[in-house]
Motif scaffolding. Sequence first.
Motif, PDB file in Angstrom:
ATOM      1  N   LEU A  47       0.040  -0.921 -11.843  1.00  0.00           N
ATOM      2  CA  LEU A  47       0.926  -1.904 -11.228  1.00  0.00           C
ATOM      3  C   LEU A  47       0.819  -3.217 -11.985  1.00  0.00           C
ATOM      4  O   LEU A  47      -0.279  -3.640 -12.360  1.00  0.00           O
ATOM      5  CB  LEU A  47       0.551  -2.120  -9.758  1.00  0.00           C
ATOM      6  CG  LEU A  47       0.673  -0.889  -8.857  1.00  0.00           C
ATOM      7  CD1 LEU A  47       0.105  -1.184  -7.484  1.00  0.00           C
ATOM      8  CD2 LEU A  47       2.122  -0.467  -8.735  1.00  0.00           C
ATOM      9  N   ASP A  49       1.501  -6.184 -10.732  1.00  0.00           N
ATOM     10  CA  ASP A  49       0.980  -7.207  -9.823  1.00  0.00           C
ATOM     11  C   ASP A  49      -0.545  -7.177  -9.844  1.00  0.00           C
ATOM     12  O   ASP A  49      -1.152  -6.123  -9.695  1.00  0.00           O
ATOM     13  CB  ASP A  49       1.490  -6.959  -8.408  1.00  0.00           C
ATOM     14  CG  ASP A  49       1.158  -8.094  -7.446  1.00  0.00           C
ATOM     15  OD1 ASP A  49       0.395  -8.994  -7.821  1.00  0.00           O
ATOM     16  OD2 ASP A  49       1.675  -8.063  -6.329  1.00  0.00           O
ATOM     17  N   ALA A  54      -1.621  -6.943  -2.230  1.00  0.00           N
ATOM     18  CA  ALA A  54      -0.216  -6.592  -2.427  1.00  0.00           C
ATOM     19  C   ALA A  54      -0.100  -5.206  -3.067  1.00  0.00           C
ATOM     20  O   ALA A  54       0.770  -4.411  -2.708  1.00  0.00           O
ATOM     21  CB  ALA A  54       0.474  -7.638  -3.297  1.00  0.00           C
ATOM     22  N   ALA A  55      -0.996  -4.917  -4.008  1.00  0.00           N
ATOM     23  CA  ALA A  55      -0.991  -3.609  -4.671  1.00  0.00           C
ATOM     24  C   ALA A  55      -1.245  -2.501  -3.664  1.00  0.00           C
ATOM     25  O   ALA A  55      -0.551  -1.480  -3.658  1.00  0.00           O
ATOM     26  CB  ALA A  55      -2.038  -3.581  -5.776  1.00  0.00           C
ATOM     27  N   ALA A  57      -0.668  -2.506  -0.457  1.00  0.00           N
ATOM     28  CA  ALA A  57       0.506  -2.373   0.407  1.00  0.00           C
ATOM     29  C   ALA A  57       1.622  -1.602  -0.298  1.00  0.00           C
ATOM     30  O   ALA A  57       2.263  -0.730   0.295  1.00  0.00           O
ATOM     31  CB  ALA A  57       0.996  -3.746   0.848  1.00  0.00           C
ATOM     32  N   ARG A  58       1.843  -1.902  -1.576  1.00  0.00           N
ATOM     33  CA  ARG A  58       2.880  -1.190  -2.339  1.00  0.00           C
ATOM     34  C   ARG A  58       2.519   0.283  -2.512  1.00  0.00           C
ATOM     35  O   ARG A  58       3.363   1.152  -2.386  1.00  0.00           O
ATOM     36  CB  ARG A  58       3.069  -1.842  -3.710  1.00  0.00           C
ATOM     37  CG  ARG A  58       3.441  -3.279  -3.655  1.00  0.00           C
ATOM     38  CD  ARG A  58       4.836  -3.685  -4.004  1.00  0.00           C
ATOM     39  NE  ARG A  58       5.405  -3.045  -5.164  1.00  0.00           N
ATOM     40  CZ  ARG A  58       6.626  -2.518  -5.142  1.00  0.00           C
ATOM     41  NH1 ARG A  58       7.334  -2.544  -4.049  1.00  0.00           N
ATOM     42  NH2 ARG A  58       7.126  -1.961  -6.222  1.00  0.00           N
ATOM     43  N   LEU A  59       1.252   0.552  -2.792  1.00  0.00           N
ATOM     44  CA  LEU A  59       0.813   1.940  -2.963  1.00  0.00           C
ATOM     45  C   LEU A  59       0.943   2.718  -1.659  1.00  0.00           C
ATOM     46  O   LEU A  59       1.353   3.890  -1.659  1.00  0.00           O
ATOM     47  CB  LEU A  59      -0.621   1.976  -3.477  1.00  0.00           C
ATOM     48  CG  LEU A  59      -0.792   1.512  -4.925  1.00  0.00           C
ATOM     49  CD1 LEU A  59      -2.233   1.139  -5.206  1.00  0.00           C
ATOM     50  CD2 LEU A  59      -0.298   2.575  -5.888  1.00  0.00           C
ATOM     51  N   GLU A  60       0.605   2.099  -0.544  1.00  0.00           N
ATOM     52  CA  GLU A  60       0.772   2.771   0.749  1.00  0.00           C
ATOM     53  C   GLU A  60       2.240   3.092   0.996  1.00  0.00           C
ATOM     54  O   GLU A  60       2.567   4.187   1.474  1.00  0.00           O
ATOM     55  CB  GLU A  60       0.200   1.914   1.872  1.00  0.00           C
ATOM     56  CG  GLU A  60      -1.314   1.898   1.878  1.00  0.00           C
ATOM     57  CD  GLU A  60      -1.914   0.982   2.938  1.00  0.00           C
ATOM     58  OE1 GLU A  60      -1.158   0.341   3.706  1.00  0.00           O
ATOM     59  OE2 GLU A  60      -3.153   0.916   2.997  1.00  0.00           O
ATOM     60  N   ALA A  61       3.127   2.169   0.661  1.00  0.00           N
ATOM     61  CA  ALA A  61       4.557   2.420   0.817  1.00  0.00           C
ATOM     62  C   ALA A  61       5.004   3.586  -0.076  1.00  0.00           C
ATOM     63  O   ALA A  61       5.789   4.443   0.352  1.00  0.00           O
ATOM     64  CB  ALA A  61       5.352   1.157   0.500  1.00  0.00           C
ATOM     65  N   MET A  62       4.489   3.633  -1.307  1.00  0.00           N
ATOM     66  CA  MET A  62       4.823   4.734  -2.211  1.00  0.00           C
ATOM     67  C   MET A  62       4.383   6.076  -1.632  1.00  0.00           C
ATOM     68  O   MET A  62       5.106   7.069  -1.708  1.00  0.00           O
ATOM     69  CB  MET A  62       4.155   4.519  -3.569  1.00  0.00           C
ATOM     70  CG  MET A  62       4.698   3.379  -4.371  1.00  0.00           C
ATOM     71  SD  MET A  62       3.715   3.195  -5.890  1.00  0.00           S
ATOM     72  CE  MET A  62       4.090   1.502  -6.319  1.00  0.00           C
TER      73      MET A  62
END
Length: 83
Positions: A47, A49, A54-55, A57-62
């Motif tokens: 990532l 970022d 924040a990373a 959170a983005r990974l959980e969303a992925m």
Amino acid sequence: MIEARVTVTLKTGVLDPQGKAIEGALAALGFADVGAVRQGKVFDIVLEDGDPQAARARLEAMCEKLLANTVIEDYAITLPPAR
């Protein structure tokens, strides 16, 4: 930049025919001491970022949207240790 690892595995209790096949093949190759095998998949993701929160959170969303079928799979996110 953050290099993360996402490990996706079947939930406990979900039938794992590929794991059973690997278990049988290992036994046939002489590795009789193997009790059980569960298979999964690993994603190494870079990532841009640099913010670990924040990373994550983005990974959980992925994972929730694509990488894991959360009905039958669990996932674990590994981030590098904080500096």
